[in-house]
Design a protein around this motif. Structure first.
Motif, PDB file in Angstrom:
ATOM      1  N   ASP A  38       0.729  -1.282   0.022  1.00  0.00           N
ATOM      2  CA  ASP A  38      -0.037   0.004  -0.075  1.00  0.00           C
ATOM      3  C   ASP A  38       0.858   1.161  -0.095  1.00  0.00           C
ATOM      4  OD1 ASP A  38       0.655   0.689   2.871  1.00  0.00           O
ATOM      5  OD2 ASP A  38      -0.967  -0.467   3.557  1.00  0.00           O
ATOM      6  N   GLU A  39       0.085   2.252  -0.078  1.00  0.00           N
ATOM      7  CA  GLU A  39       1.177   3.419  -0.082  1.00  0.00           C
ATOM      8  C   GLU A  39       2.008   4.056   0.885  1.00  0.00           C
ATOM      9  OE1 GLU A  39      -1.136   7.192  -1.521  1.00  0.00           O
ATOM     10  OE2 GLU A  39      -2.276   5.973  -2.990  1.00  0.00           O
ATOM     11  N   SER A  83       1.300   1.775  -6.153  1.00  0.00           N
ATOM     12  CA  SER A  83       0.377   0.792  -5.363  1.00  0.00           C
ATOM     13  C   SER A  83      -0.856   0.398  -6.276  1.00  0.00           C
ATOM     14  CB  SER A  83      -0.087   1.638  -4.159  1.00  0.00           C
ATOM     15  OG  SER A  83      -1.099   2.882  -4.609  1.00  0.00           O
TER      16      SER A  83
END
Length: 115
Positions: A38-39, A83
């Motif tokens: 994820d980011e 992402s």
């Protein structure tokens, strides 16, 4: 423990696993295409790598060329693109809790494993 962000279809990534096996060190394989970062995880990884987000991008990937090439993207936009499209991420990546390295060329992996 060492983690390798691995794409089984990538020859360099398979070479990296072979180097890890030869080292005798304990490691975990993370198939990042099946379990994308994820980011926040990408931000932490970029900090460990000590690179700019754009340096994590495989800029010859079709999706990059078709959707992002030539655009002026912020760091946040690059991270978001990775992402959402994990195939864009350079590979293989070797990391521990405090450091990371992109395993190209393989000598970088060898040096990383010596530390």
């Amino acid at each position: 423990m060492i983690k390798i962000l691995h794409n089984p279809r990538c020859g360099k990534s398979r070479e990296g696993i072979a180097l890890l096996e030869q080292s005798g060190k304990t490691f975990e394989i993370v198939k990042y295409l099946d379990h994308p970062l994820d980011e926040n995880e990408l931000i932490a990884l970029i900090q460990k790598l000590k690179i700019a987000p754009l340096d994590l991008v495989r800029q010859k990937e079709k999706i990059w060329i078709e959707q992002f090439k030539g655009k002026s993207l912020s760091d946040a936009e690059v991270i978001n693109a990775i992402s959402k499209n994990p195939i864009l991420m350079e590979r293989p990546i070797f990391m521990t809790e405090n450091k990371a390295v992109i395993g190209r060329p393989p000598q970088k992996v060898i040096d990383f494993l010596k530390q």
